[in-house]
Each structure stands twice: as C-alpha cells, then as structure tokens.
Motif scaffolding. Structure first.
Motif, PDB file in Angstrom:
ATOM      1  N   SER A 291     -53.464  12.755  19.984  1.00 57.22           N
ATOM      2  CA  SER A 291     -54.626  13.261  19.945  1.00 57.22           C
ATOM      3  C   SER A 291     -54.608  14.841  19.895  1.00 57.22           C
ATOM      4  N   ILE A 292     -53.548  15.638  20.456  1.00 64.31           N
ATOM      5  CA  ILE A 292     -53.552  17.036  20.239  1.00 64.31           C
ATOM      6  C   ILE A 292     -53.115  17.381  18.745  1.00 64.31           C
ATOM      7  N   SER A 293     -52.111  16.443  18.121  1.00 67.57           N
ATOM      8  CA  SER A 293     -51.826  16.772  16.954  1.00 67.57           C
ATOM      9  C   SER A 293     -53.047  16.474  15.907  1.00 67.57           C
ATOM     10  N   ILE A 294     -53.654  15.622  16.155  1.00 67.18           N
ATOM     11  CA  ILE A 294     -55.123  15.223  15.148  1.00 67.18           C
ATOM     12  C   ILE A 294     -56.057  16.495  15.430  1.00 67.18           C
ATOM     13  N   ILE A 295     -56.223  16.984  16.715  1.00 67.16           N
ATOM     14  CA  ILE A 295     -57.055  18.066  16.876  1.00 67.16           C
ATOM     15  C   ILE A 295     -56.817  19.143  16.420  1.00 67.16           C
ATOM     16  N   CYS A 296     -55.439  19.484  16.518  1.00 64.81           N
ATOM     17  CA  CYS A 296     -54.822  20.742  15.708  1.00 64.81           C
ATOM     18  C   CYS A 296     -55.238  20.863  14.402  1.00 64.81           C
ATOM     19  N   LEU A 297     -54.818  19.590  13.787  1.00 63.83           N
ATOM     20  CA  LEU A 297     -55.152  19.596  12.339  1.00 63.83           C
ATOM     21  C   LEU A 297     -56.684  19.774  11.921  1.00 63.83           C
ATOM     22  N   LEU A 298     -57.588  18.986  12.689  1.00 60.97           N
ATOM     23  CA  LEU A 298     -58.695  19.436  12.498  1.00 60.97           C
ATOM     24  C   LEU A 298     -59.396  20.548  12.559  1.00 60.97           C
ATOM     25  N   GLN A 299     -58.852  21.428  13.570  1.00 54.02           N
ATOM     26  CA  GLN A 299     -58.923  22.876  13.872  1.00 54.02           C
ATOM     27  C   GLN A 299     -58.533  23.499  12.912  1.00 54.02           C
ATOM     28  N   PHE A 300     -57.463  23.299  12.266  1.00 53.71           N
ATOM     29  CA  PHE A 300     -57.014  24.099  11.082  1.00 53.71           C
ATOM     30  C   PHE A 300     -57.673  24.101   9.839  1.00 53.71           C
ATOM     31  N   PHE A 301     -58.178  22.676   9.612  1.00 55.30           N
ATOM     32  CA  PHE A 301     -59.038  22.576   8.337  1.00 55.30           C
ATOM     33  C   PHE A 301     -60.382  23.111   8.525  1.00 55.30           C
ATOM     34  N   THR A 302     -61.104  23.212   9.813  1.00 56.71           N
ATOM     35  CA  THR A 302     -62.086  23.919  10.319  1.00 56.71           C
ATOM     36  C   THR A 302     -61.939  25.233   9.900  1.00 56.71           C
ATOM     37  N   ILE A 303     -60.857  26.098  10.280  1.00 56.33           N
ATOM     38  CA  ILE A 303     -60.846  27.429  10.304  1.00 56.33           C
ATOM     39  C   ILE A 303     -60.633  27.649   8.841  1.00 56.33           C
ATOM     40  N   CYS A 304     -59.741  26.805   7.817  1.00 56.35           N
ATOM     41  CA  CYS A 304     -59.629  27.218   6.415  1.00 56.35           C
ATOM     42  C   CYS A 304     -60.833  26.938   5.720  1.00 56.35           C
ATOM     43  N   ILE A 305     -61.597  26.179   6.156  1.00 54.85           N
ATOM     44  CA  ILE A 305     -62.865  25.824   5.453  1.00 54.85           C
ATOM     45  C   ILE A 305     -63.865  26.665   5.691  1.00 54.85           C
ATOM     46  N   LEU A 306     -64.304  26.981   6.754  1.00 56.91           N
ATOM     47  CA  LEU A 306     -65.269  28.146   7.375  1.00 56.91           C
ATOM     48  C   LEU A 306     -64.792  29.340   6.667  1.00 56.91           C
ATOM     49  N   SER A 307     -63.507  29.693   6.828  1.00 62.57           N
ATOM     50  CA  SER A 307     -63.128  31.168   6.417  1.00 62.57           C
ATOM     51  C   SER A 307     -63.191  31.160   4.808  1.00 62.57           C
ATOM     52  N   THR A 308     -62.706  30.154   4.082  1.00 59.46           N
ATOM     53  CA  THR A 308     -62.831  30.177   2.715  1.00 59.46           C
ATOM     54  C   THR A 308     -64.261  30.047   2.128  1.00 59.46           C
ATOM     55  N   ALA A 309     -65.097  29.214   2.843  1.00 58.47           N
ATOM     56  CA  ALA A 309     -66.568  29.125   2.438  1.00 58.47           C
ATOM     57  C   ALA A 309     -67.158  30.570   2.573  1.00 58.47           C
ATOM     58  N   PHE A 310     -66.970  31.310   3.900  1.00 57.84           N
ATOM     59  CA  PHE A 310     -67.862  32.603   3.908  1.00 57.84           C
ATOM     60  C   PHE A 310     -67.127  33.712   3.007  1.00 57.84           C
ATOM     61  N   ALA A 311     -65.801  33.550   2.706  1.00 56.81           N
ATOM     62  CA  ALA A 311     -65.068  34.490   1.606  1.00 56.81           C
ATOM     63  C   ALA A 311     -65.704  34.398   0.474  1.00 56.81           C
ATOM     64  N   ILE A 312     -65.746  33.067   0.010  1.00 52.52           N
ATOM     65  CA  ILE A 312     -66.334  32.961  -1.334  1.00 52.52           C
ATOM     66  C   ILE A 312     -67.640  33.199  -1.593  1.00 52.52           C
ATOM     67  N   ASN A 313     -68.612  33.082  -0.431  1.00 54.70           N
ATOM     68  CA  ASN A 313     -70.027  33.713  -0.368  1.00 54.70           C
ATOM     69  C   ASN A 313     -69.970  35.277  -0.560  1.00 54.70           C
ATOM     70  N   GLU A 314     -69.135  36.126   0.265  1.00 52.96           N
ATOM     71  CA  GLU A 314     -69.021  37.279   0.225  1.00 52.96           C
ATOM     72  C   GLU A 314     -68.578  37.704  -1.377  1.00 52.96           C
ATOM     73  N   THR A 315     -67.410  37.193  -1.774  1.00 53.40           N
ATOM     74  CA  THR A 315     -66.844  37.634  -3.111  1.00 53.40           C
ATOM     75  C   THR A 315     -67.990  37.232  -4.110  1.00 53.40           C
ATOM     76  N   ILE A 316     -68.689  36.479  -4.016  1.00 53.75           N
ATOM     77  CA  ILE A 316     -69.537  35.987  -5.499  1.00 53.75           C
ATOM     78  C   ILE A 316     -70.667  37.160  -5.407  1.00 53.75           C
ATOM     79  N   LYS A 317     -71.114  37.333  -3.876  1.00 49.32           N
ATOM     80  CA  LYS A 317     -72.204  38.532  -3.879  1.00 49.32           C
ATOM     81  C   LYS A 317     -71.797  39.806  -4.541  1.00 49.32           C
TER      82      LYS A 317
END
Length: 672
Positions: A291-317
């Motif tokens: 469970s902890i391993s899966i949650i760790c990976l979920l949080q990892f993907f969350t951080i990468c997805i959100l950070s990248t999405a917001f970064a793309i938003n700022e970069t395109i602007k």
C-alpha cells in the motif's frame, strides 16, 4: 425496524464514516466540476475556434473520467472493507441475538445507500458551486467576455456523476453482502482480538535489499537524467519499472531493520513513548508495504503531473508574449506555391482578394530565405557522431540548412526587438531559439566549423548561436537559420518568403483584419500560412487549458486516493491497538503523552511515502522537461509552489481528520 437500526448505527458511527464520507463528497464534487466544463463555455462570449478547443478538452476529460471512475471504485471498496472490519464485533452481537446474515446485509445495504445518497447530494452541491469558479478560469484563459455571466448548472455532468457513482456503489453493495456471507460468528466476536500477522524478517537480507533498492533507484535516477534524451521511450519505460521495484524493496527492507537500528541508540529509543511509537510504526509498515509503495508512486505521479501542467501553462503564456512581437506573420514556401517570385507583390496579390492593402498595416517587413545545397551534416560536421548517438532520429544527411541575407534578417530583428548582426564578407552567423538544437550548434560553432557556398568558404563570426526567430510562433521552434552577407543569396534557390506586419487602426480594425484572414483560410484561397497573434493565443491557450485541466483532474484524484488509503489504514490500526493504549493508561501514561505519540505515529506514516515521492519527483520533473523540451521550460519554482499548496490542502486535511478520528477511537473504546 432494520431501517431505524441503520439510522441509529449511522449516527453512532458517524466519526468512523468521516473519512469515507469526505472522500465520497470530494470525489463527486471533483467529478462534477471537470465534467461540467462544456456547460461553462455556453454562457461565455468566445469565438468558434475557441469553442472547438473547449469541445476537444471536454472529450479528453470524458475519456479520463472513465479512468477516474475506476480509481474511485477501488478506493470506495477499500474504504468499505475498513468499515466492515471496524464493525465485526457489532455484527457478531447481532448474530448472537438471533439476527441472520441476510438481515445484517440489509442493515449494511441501507447504511451504504444512505451514506451514498447523502455524499452524492452534498458532493453535487459543492461541485455545482465550485464549477462556477471553473467558468472564471475558462473565461480568463480564453479572454472571454463575462458581462453576461449567469449561474450555470450542468445536467449532463449531474447525470454522469449519478451514473458512474451508481455503478460503483452497486459493486460495493455486492461486495458488502459477499463479505458478510463469508464471516463466521466466532470470527466476528473475536475480531477485536485479531491483528494482522507479522512475520519477522531476516536482518541481513533486509540490509542487503535496502542496499539493492538504493542502488536501483540511483541507477534509475542517473539513467533518466544523464542518459535519457527525450526520445528513448523504451529506456524511460524500463527505468520507471526499475524505480517501482526499487520503491517496493526500499519500504520492504526498511520494515525489517529500521527498528533495530533505532534500538542501538538507547537514549533516544527509551525516551518518552518512543519505543511504543517505533514498534507501532514497524508493525504498521510491515503490513502495508504494498500500500505504501503504491501511494508513494501515486504521489510521485501527482507531483510530476501538477508541476508539469502548471509549468507548461506559465511557459506558454510567456512564449506568447515573447514570440509574437507583431500582429500577423505570413509565410509561403515555394514547394507549396510555385508561382511566387519572392516579391512583396506576391503577398499583396493574395491579400487584395479580401480588400487588404498596404494601408491596413502601420509597419511591415518582407524577407526571403533560401537553400544552398548545404546540409546539417556539413554545418555540424565536428559533432555528427555525437548527434547520431544522442539523437538517432535526427537525419542530418537529409536536413537542408536555411539561409537568409544579413540585411533581411536585421530588418526583422529590428522589428522584433532582437539583436542585429554585422558580418564581414567571409563570415556567417547562426540564429536559433530552440534550446536542444542551440546546444548542438553552439558546440559546432565553438570549433569554428566552416561552410562552403558556391565554392567560397565562410567561417562563423560567433562561437555560439544568436537568439532569434523570423515569424510569429507559439513556442521556440526555430531550429536554426544561417545568416550570410547579402551577395551570397543572389544565386541561391528561393525557399520561402516571410511577411511580418502590425495592423493600422483601432481594435475594430484589428477584429476586421482577423475576420478577413480567417475568411481566406476557410475558403482555401490563401496559399500562405498565417500566424496571427490573436489566433496563436487562442490555439496556445487551448493547449494550456488541456494540460492544466487534465493535470488537475488526475492530480487531485491521485492525491485523494493516496491520502484516503493512508487515513483508513491508520484508523484501522488505531482500532486494532485500543488494548495497547488501555495498558498505557493503566501504567500511568498521561493523555498528553498518548496523544503526542499518536500524532507522531500518524505523521511518520503520512510522511514516509510523501518524502520518497518528493525525491522521485526531483528527477521525474527533469524527465518531464526533456519530454516537453518544445516548451523550453526553465523556472519550475512557481509550479512546484502551486503543487505544494494543493498537496498541503488535501493531504493536510486527511492528516488532521485521521489524527482526530484515531484519537477519538482510542478514547471512546478505552471507556467501554
């Protein structure tokens, strides 16, 4: 009778249901908000092109919603498993009093329906009001007119929410009935005495596995940051798999030796309730490695997805501001329009068809680009082997270089506000704004690589590329143009011509010009590619919105799922450990010390997967930048800060509720 009993049970167990209820409400609200996007655009004054972009985003969200529904389904089943486990003794008492399993299933069914309906209604209400914020975000993204704003309700989003939620809940109900049917009376009555079995692990093997896991993660980090170049998808997949295995082995090995390591420091281990907390944590980690391993990976993907999405938003602007210095750019390639001669009249002959003349522009420049039978293998000769190794898909033998006269380039550079160039008769310069290609060209230019045109050799004036571009663009896409003295282009083959201009007149005139250009494109009369600043902004904003909305959707769901699983597991552990807390009280331990130990225990349990996920993300975000090198992302501080706020809000809320719920469980049960 059974209905009244269900209502009474719900009131009595409301604290047990809190995490479950909160998760359902958040899930429904998020589901409604993102699926109501199509209705939000209906009341906005936006162009037809923008409506098509919003329709595309909506379609993508529909596909993602299926995946989200599956995640929420597994989460709800997991939550129900916790609730049933928590109430096994209660069900055993019912059976002792003569109630059959069928009646118990009915009670559980009624409770499940009631809590489901309540969470569905509240979730939809929150979602409906929260979706109005989406309207503001969409309006801001697409520069829409909100003067006619009105409260919007989406029947389609409501229907989808009810449908998916109903299917998930139907599965949960079946699961509950099957679970009750499998239990025997003795198991239910003694459930509070049974804990998950913990197998003692060999210390030497655990230490070895820890070293192996650290080695695997270090190897994966090195490969994705130093070897991976953005195109080796197979390598990336392999390293993700290595990282997943390494994450599991790390948590597995920690559960086998971390307690023994801490025990070596007697002063710290025996201080306060540290020995109790550490043993509790060791037991918890032992039974939740997967469970902890899966949650760790979920949080990892969350951080990468959100950070990248917001970064793309700022970069395109930022790119839209920097890369669209004029109102319109027009390009025509000879291969697509053999009739052009490279004169201004070529452009205006076409524009005159829709009553666009030179008087409609306050300023304009005209420039040609040429071919000279010079290929990238020639201009990058010293590093060809290196490029073949790093970028195997880049065909240098077939990629012909583009040339421009220094006077033509300087006209555009002056108009765009970029650096102008001066060249001697035997010199050339390279302009480029695409980082990956610029790095390669800089290496070649630093070696003084000559090029030969019409039998005459030219040497680079600069040991690096000059930042520059020649037409409006949504992103940094100029792979390189070689600027040469004017006399060298006279005998070159015309490749394309560029026309850059600013509109003359006010906003109404600008709107009219945009409509005329759009008319030419729709009729297929325009043999030229038009890069309008306004059209580029609309299209780029659509891409930004797609990344942001999908990123937020998945990121929030992943956060909710991981936090809810951790919370439910910790609440379950608190329920199982009630007897241990009773013993602590009997030997004179104060409530303050007990509460502090519980707070530390839950804090460590929540922090462990998040800490490793943050370390993973340091390297994961670098990989995302390589995959999205087109956006030339540099500053990630603001996107990471926004992501951190989301994590603190959702993760922190679950942590607080888990602590309060666990404290309530060990207090109430100790009084029984």
């Amino acid at each position: 009778m059974l209905f009244k009993l269900s209502i009474r049970n719900m009131r009595k167990s409301i604290k047990d249901y809190m995490i479950y209820f909160m998760t359902l409400v958040l899930g429904v609200a998020v589901f409604y908000v993102f699926n109501s996007l199509e209705s939000q655009q209906a009341m906005l004054s936006i162009s037809n092109d923008t409506r098509e972009i919003v329709a595309l985003i909506t379609e993508m969200i529909n596909y993602v919603s299926v995946f989200v529904s599956i995640i929420l389904g597994f989460l709800i089943v997991y939550a129900n498993n916790f609730l049933i486990k928590r109430r096994k003794k209660e069900f055993g008492v019912y059976m002792t009093l003569g109630m059959g399993k069928k009646n118990i299933s009915v009670i559980l069914l009624v409770e499940t329906i009631l809590i489901g309906l309540l969470s569905l209604v509240i979730g939809l209400i929150i979602g409906i009001f929260a979706s109005q914020l989406t309207s503001i975000i969409v309006a801001k993204m697409f520069s829409a007119d909100m003067s006619h704003y009105q409260f919007v309700y989406s029947s389609a989003a409501t229907f989808k929410s009810i449908l998916y939620f109903g299917i998930i809940y139907l599965i949960v109900m079946v699961f509950n009935m099957i679970s009750i049917g499998r239990y025997q009376l003795i198991d239910l009555l003694q459930a509070h005495r049974k804990n998950e079995s913990i197998k003692t692990k060999n210390l030497g093997i655990c230490v070895l596995l820890f070293l192996v896991s650290v080695g695997m993660l270090a190897f994966a980090y090195y490969q994705v940051t130093q070897v991976f170049n953005g195109s080796q998808i197979e390598l990336l997949g392999q390293m993700i798999l290595v990282g997943c295995v390494g994450t599991f082995l790390l948590f597995y090995s920690l559960s086998g030796f971390i307690l023994r390591v801490v025990q070596m420091n007697k002063g710290h281990y025996l201080k306060g309730l540290n020995c109790f907390v550490l043993r509790q944590m060791n037991a918890t980690i032992n039974t939740t490695v997967v469970s902890i391993s899966i949650i760790c990976l979920l949080q990892f993907f969350t951080i990468c997805i959100l950070s990248t999405a917001f970064a793309i938003n700022e970069t395109i602007k930022k790119d839209l501001r920097d890369l669209n210095p004029v109102d319109v750019s027009i390009t025509s390639y000879v291969s697509m329009n053999e009739g052009i001669q490279g004169n201004e009249s070529d452009v205006f002959d076409v524009l005159n068809k829709v009553d666009i003349t030179s008087a409609d522009f306050s300023e304009y420049t005209f420039a040609n680009v040429y071919n000279a039978n010079v290929y990238m293998k020639d201009s990058l000769a010293p590093i060809v082997d290196e490029i073949h190794d790093s970028f195997p898909y880049l065909q240098l033998d077939d990629a012909e270089e583009t040339f421009m006269s220094v006077s033509d380039y300087n006209k555009i550079a002056k108009q765009f506000g970029n650096e102008q160039i001066e060249l001697a008769n035997n010199q050339y310069a390279a302009i480029c704004d695409y980082d990956n290609m610029k790095n390669l060209r800089d290496k070649s230019l630093s070696k003084g690589t000559p090029i030969t045109i019409n039998g005459q050799s030219l040497v680079p004036k600069y040991d690096h590329c000059i930042y520059g571009f020649v037409v409006n663009s949504a992103s940094h896409m100029n792979m390189g143009i070689i600027v040469v003295p004017d006399q060298f282009v006279m005998n070159m083959e015309l490749r394309a011509m560029h026309f850059n201009a600013d509109y003359a007149g006010d906003q109404e005139h600008t709107k009219l010009m945009e409509e005329r250009f759009r008319t030419l494109e729709e009729n297929g009369d325009l043999a030229y590619t038009v890069y309008s600043r306004i059209a580029m902004a609309e299209n780029a904003t659509g891409l930004t919105a797609l990344f942001v909305f999908i990123g937020l959707y998945l990121g929030i769901i992943f956060l909710i799922s991981g936090a809810a699983i951790l919370a439910l597991k910790q609440l379950s552990e608190s329920s199982d450990n009630v007897e241990r807390y009773k013993i602590l009280r009997k030997i004179g331990t104060s409530e303050r010390m007990i509460n502090h130990s519980l707070f530390v225990q839950i804090g460590i349990f929540f922090a462990m997967p998040l800490s490793l996920a943050c370390i993973h993300s340091i390297f994961g975000i670098q990989v995302a930048n390589k995959l999205l090198a087109l956006f030339n992302q540099n500053d990630m501080l603001a996107p990471i800060a926004i992501t951190a706020i989301f994590i603190i809000m959702i993760y922190g809320s679950y942590f607080v509720i888990t602590y309060l719920g666990s404290r309530s469980i060990i207090k109430e049960d100790s009084m029984v």
